[in-house]
Design a protein around this motif. Structure first.
Motif, PDB file in Angstrom:
ATOM      1  N   GLY A   1       4.729 -23.737  10.173  1.00 26.76           N
ATOM      2  CA  GLY A   1       4.255 -23.004  11.334  1.00 26.76           C
ATOM      3  C   GLY A   1       3.365 -23.891  12.188  1.00 26.76           C
ATOM      4  O   GLY A   1       3.012 -25.009  11.799  1.00 26.76           O
ATOM      5  N   VAL A   2       3.015 -23.395  13.356  1.00 27.13           N
ATOM      6  CA  VAL A   2       2.149 -24.118  14.279  1.00 27.13           C
ATOM      7  C   VAL A   2       0.755 -23.503  14.215  1.00 27.13           C
ATOM      8  O   VAL A   2       0.566 -22.334  14.526  1.00 27.13           O
ATOM      9  N   ASP A   3      -0.210 -24.303  13.777  1.00 28.34           N
ATOM     10  CA  ASP A   3      -1.574 -23.799  13.629  1.00 28.34           C
ATOM     11  C   ASP A   3      -2.534 -24.451  14.623  1.00 28.34           C
ATOM     12  O   ASP A   3      -3.744 -24.457  14.426  1.00 28.34           O
ATOM     13  N   THR A   4      -1.984 -24.996  15.709  1.00 33.31           N
ATOM     14  CA  THR A   4      -2.811 -25.704  16.684  1.00 33.31           C
ATOM     15  C   THR A   4      -3.898 -24.807  17.255  1.00 33.31           C
ATOM     16  O   THR A   4      -5.060 -25.215  17.392  1.00 33.31           O
ATOM     17  N   LEU A   5      -3.542 -23.578  17.597  1.00 29.82           N
ATOM     18  CA  LEU A   5      -4.509 -22.651  18.187  1.00 29.82           C
ATOM     19  C   LEU A   5      -5.380 -21.996  17.119  1.00 29.82           C
ATOM     20  O   LEU A   5      -6.608 -21.977  17.224  1.00 29.82           O
ATOM     21  N   VAL A   6      -4.742 -21.465  16.082  1.00 30.00           N
ATOM     22  CA  VAL A   6      -5.480 -20.691  15.079  1.00 30.00           C
ATOM     23  C   VAL A   6      -6.514 -21.545  14.365  1.00 30.00           C
ATOM     24  O   VAL A   6      -7.632 -21.090  14.076  1.00 30.00           O
ATOM     25  N   ALA A   7      -6.186 -22.791  14.087  1.00 31.49           N
ATOM     26  CA  ALA A   7      -7.118 -23.662  13.364  1.00 31.49           C
ATOM     27  C   ALA A   7      -8.396 -23.929  14.150  1.00 31.49           C
ATOM     28  O   ALA A   7      -9.424 -24.280  13.555  1.00 31.49           O
ATOM     29  N   ARG A   8      -8.366 -23.752  15.469  1.00 30.97           N
ATOM     30  CA  ARG A   8      -9.534 -24.020  16.303  1.00 30.97           C
ATOM     31  C   ARG A   8     -10.315 -22.761  16.668  1.00 30.97           C
ATOM     32  O   ARG A   8     -11.337 -22.846  17.349  1.00 30.97           O
ATOM     33  N   LEU A   9      -9.847 -21.616  16.228  1.00 28.16           N
ATOM     34  CA  LEU A   9     -10.546 -20.370  16.524  1.00 28.16           C
ATOM     35  C   LEU A   9     -11.731 -20.183  15.581  1.00 28.16           C
ATOM     36  O   LEU A   9     -11.742 -20.715  14.469  1.00 28.16           O
ATOM     37  N   PRO A  10     -12.737 -19.408  15.994  1.00 27.62           N
ATOM     38  CA  PRO A  10     -13.815 -19.051  15.059  1.00 27.62           C
ATOM     39  C   PRO A  10     -13.298 -18.120  13.984  1.00 27.62           C
ATOM     40  O   PRO A  10     -12.147 -17.659  14.038  1.00 27.62           O
ATOM     41  N   ARG A  11     -14.132 -17.825  13.005  1.00 27.08           N
ATOM     42  CA  ARG A  11     -13.680 -17.001  11.878  1.00 27.08           C
ATOM     43  C   ARG A  11     -13.154 -15.637  12.336  1.00 27.08           C
ATOM     44  O   ARG A  11     -12.150 -15.136  11.825  1.00 27.08           O
ATOM     45  N   ALA A  12     -13.823 -15.024  13.318  1.00 25.52           N
ATOM     46  CA  ALA A  12     -13.368 -13.717  13.797  1.00 25.52           C
ATOM     47  C   ALA A  12     -11.970 -13.805  14.403  1.00 25.52           C
ATOM     48  O   ALA A  12     -11.122 -12.929  14.182  1.00 25.52           O
ATOM     49  N   GLY A  13     -11.710 -14.861  15.165  1.00 24.77           N
ATOM     50  CA  GLY A  13     -10.384 -15.035  15.739  1.00 24.77           C
ATOM     51  C   GLY A  13      -9.326 -15.288  14.688  1.00 24.77           C
ATOM     52  O   GLY A  13      -8.209 -14.772  14.767  1.00 24.77           O
ATOM     53  N   LYS A  14      -9.682 -16.099  13.685  1.00 23.07           N
ATOM     54  CA  LYS A  14      -8.734 -16.339  12.595  1.00 23.07           C
ATOM     55  C   LYS A  14      -8.451 -15.055  11.825  1.00 23.07           C
ATOM     56  O   LYS A  14      -7.309 -14.802  11.416  1.00 23.07           O
ATOM     57  N   MET A  15      -9.488 -14.242  11.620  1.00 25.05           N
ATOM     58  CA  MET A  15      -9.301 -12.970  10.922  1.00 25.05           C
ATOM     59  C   MET A  15      -8.345 -12.068  11.687  1.00 25.05           C
ATOM     60  O   MET A  15      -7.450 -11.447  11.104  1.00 25.05           O
ATOM     61  N   ALA A  16      -8.533 -11.990  13.009  1.00 21.75           N
ATOM     62  CA  ALA A  16      -7.671 -11.138  13.827  1.00 21.75           C
ATOM     63  C   ALA A  16      -6.224 -11.613  13.779  1.00 21.75           C
ATOM     64  O   ALA A  16      -5.293 -10.805  13.619  1.00 21.75           O
ATOM     65  N   CYS A  17      -6.018 -12.923  13.921  1.00 24.09           N
ATOM     66  CA  CYS A  17      -4.654 -13.461  13.872  1.00 24.09           C
ATOM     67  C   CYS A  17      -4.023 -13.247  12.497  1.00 24.09           C
ATOM     68  O   CYS A  17      -2.830 -12.929  12.390  1.00 24.09           O
ATOM     69  N   ALA A  18      -4.820 -13.428  11.443  1.00 21.63           N
ATOM     70  CA  ALA A  18      -4.293 -13.228  10.094  1.00 21.63           C
ATOM     71  C   ALA A  18      -3.904 -11.775   9.857  1.00 21.63           C
ATOM     72  O   ALA A  18      -2.883 -11.482   9.223  1.00 21.63           O
ATOM     73  N   LEU A  19      -4.707 -10.841  10.363  1.00 20.25           N
ATOM     74  CA  LEU A  19      -4.386  -9.416  10.207  1.00 20.25           C
ATOM     75  C   LEU A  19      -3.110  -9.059  10.955  1.00 20.25           C
ATOM     76  O   LEU A  19      -2.255  -8.323  10.433  1.00 20.25           O
ATOM     77  N   VAL A  20      -2.965  -9.571  12.179  1.00 17.39           N
ATOM     78  CA  VAL A  20      -1.748  -9.303  12.940  1.00 17.39           C
ATOM     79  C   VAL A  20      -0.533  -9.900  12.247  1.00 17.39           C
ATOM     80  O   VAL A  20       0.523  -9.253  12.116  1.00 17.39           O
ATOM     81  N   SER A  21      -0.672 -11.150  11.790  1.00 17.38           N
ATOM     82  CA  SER A  21       0.442 -11.810  11.100  1.00 17.38           C
ATOM     83  C   SER A  21       0.833 -11.065   9.831  1.00 17.38           C
ATOM     84  O   SER A  21       2.020 -10.854   9.554  1.00 17.38           O
ATOM     85  N   CYS A  22      -0.171 -10.666   9.064  1.00 20.32           N
ATOM     86  CA  CYS A  22       0.095  -9.958   7.811  1.00 20.32           C
ATOM     87  C   CYS A  22       0.772  -8.620   8.088  1.00 20.32           C
ATOM     88  O   CYS A  22       1.699  -8.230   7.381  1.00 20.32           O
ATOM     89  N   GLY A  23       0.311  -7.919   9.130  1.00 17.12           N
ATOM     90  CA  GLY A  23       0.927  -6.638   9.472  1.00 17.12           C
ATOM     91  C   GLY A  23       2.374  -6.782   9.906  1.00 17.12           C
ATOM     92  O   GLY A  23       3.242  -6.003   9.496  1.00 17.12           O
ATOM     93  N   LEU A  24       2.653  -7.796  10.722  1.00 19.29           N
ATOM     94  CA  LEU A  24       4.028  -8.023  11.171  1.00 19.29           C
ATOM     95  C   LEU A  24       4.935  -8.410  10.001  1.00 19.29           C
ATOM     96  O   LEU A  24       6.076  -7.947   9.908  1.00 19.29           O
ATOM     97  N   MET A  25       4.434  -9.255   9.116  1.00 17.02           N
ATOM     98  CA  MET A  25       5.232  -9.660   7.955  1.00 17.02           C
ATOM     99  C   MET A  25       5.497  -8.490   7.015  1.00 17.02           C
ATOM    100  O   MET A  25       6.581  -8.376   6.432  1.00 17.02           O
ATOM    101  N   LEU A  26       4.511  -7.608   6.865  1.00 18.61           N
ATOM    102  CA  LEU A  26       4.726  -6.417   6.046  1.00 18.61           C
ATOM    103  C   LEU A  26       5.790  -5.519   6.657  1.00 18.61           C
ATOM    104  O   LEU A  26       6.613  -4.933   5.935  1.00 18.61           O
ATOM    105  N   TRP A  27       5.786  -5.389   7.966  1.00 18.78           N
ATOM    106  CA  TRP A  27       6.793  -4.567   8.640  1.00 18.78           C
ATOM    107  C   TRP A  27       8.195  -5.145   8.440  1.00 18.78           C
ATOM    108  O   TRP A  27       9.139  -4.421   8.103  1.00 18.78           O
ATOM    109  N   VAL A  28       8.326  -6.477   8.646  1.00 18.71           N
ATOM    110  CA  VAL A  28       9.631  -7.115   8.448  1.00 18.71           C
ATOM    111  C   VAL A  28      10.065  -7.027   6.988  1.00 18.71           C
ATOM    112  O   VAL A  28      11.244  -6.790   6.679  1.00 18.71           O
ATOM    113  N   THR A  29       9.113  -7.189   6.068  1.00 14.82           N
ATOM    114  CA  THR A  29       9.424  -7.070   4.643  1.00 14.82           C
ATOM    115  C   THR A  29       9.947  -5.682   4.311  1.00 14.82           C
ATOM    116  O   THR A  29      10.894  -5.526   3.523  1.00 14.82           O
ATOM    117  N   TRP A  30       9.336  -4.661   4.911  1.00 12.56           N
ATOM    118  CA  TRP A  30       9.804  -3.293   4.693  1.00 12.56           C
ATOM    119  C   TRP A  30      11.227  -3.109   5.214  1.00 12.56           C
ATOM    120  O   TRP A  30      12.054  -2.469   4.563  1.00 12.56           O
TER     121      TRP A  30
END
Length: 205
Positions: free
Chosen positions: A71-100
């Motif tokens: 994957g491309v982590d150019t943006l996420v790696a430079r975000l503060p912890r709150a931004g990384k948390m938000a991106c991780a939650l969105v990613s996890c939610g989307l992956m759970l939906w596709v997994t379902w």
């Protein structure tokens, strides 16, 4: 519980190795028999196809667990912890939906094709789609665990980057403590890199 989980993923690795070995034996053996003895293995095509499908899905399960998917982590790696948390939650939610969706579709296809038999092997065609059920349940459990760690704050900043930036990472790095996808090789230090190489100059007369 930890030992049980590790045993499960060890079993997945063993199954992947067996699938690969089965593919090699069936395909190579079939080629040799056809060209050398004018014969062949009847079930070679069906079994090698099933081994390949199972190996791919099992490998995807391990890839998710070990953060090995590219994957491309150019943006996420430079975000503060709150931004990384938000991106991780969105990613996890989307992956759970596709997994379902994969789990639901695979279960439907497995039930529909369970009574259908493969023409050469006579095995149930539901086995071909059943790996989707295994994949959905396994990745769903992994993602739910990741979501629990996110919501409870028990995850490091490095683990918030859920992809790998290189496909050349050693397997040992994936088996160690999760460091997220932003892994780098530690072969040389900055001090070693900064030392210039000796140059040889010839005097001009």
């Amino acid at each position: 519980m930890r030992q049980l989980v590790e045993a499960y993923f060890t079993l997945i690795k063993i199954l992947m190795a067996l699938c690969m070995a089965g593919m090699v034996v069936l395909v190579f053996g079939n080629v040799v028999l056809r060209y050398a003895f004018n014969s062949g293995i009847t079930v070679s095509e069906e079994m090698s196809r099933m081994f390949f499908v199972w190996m791919c899905f099992l490998g995807a399960i391990l890839g998710l667990r070990e953060r090995a998917h590219l994957g491309v982590d150019t943006l996420v790696a430079r975000l503060p912890r709150a931004g990384k948390m938000a991106c991780a939650l969105v990613s996890c939610g989307l992956m759970l939906w596709v997994t379902w969706l994969v789990l639901k579709g695979s279960w439907t296809q497995t039930v529909i094709n369970w009574s259908a038999q493969a023409p050469a092997t006579g095995l149930s065609m539901g086995l071909l789609y059943g790996i989707g059920v295994v994949f959905g349940l396994s990745t769903g459990a992994i993602l739910l665990h990741e979501l629990y760690l996110l919501l409870t704050g028990r995850i490091s900043d490095a683990d918030l980057v859920m992809v790998s930036e290189s496909e050349d990472l050693p397997e040992a790095a994936a088996h160690g403590a999760h460091t997220g996808g932003h892994r780098t090789h530690q072969g040389t230090s900055k001090r070693e890199e900064s030392v210039p190489l000796p140059s040889h100059t010839a005097s001009i007369r």
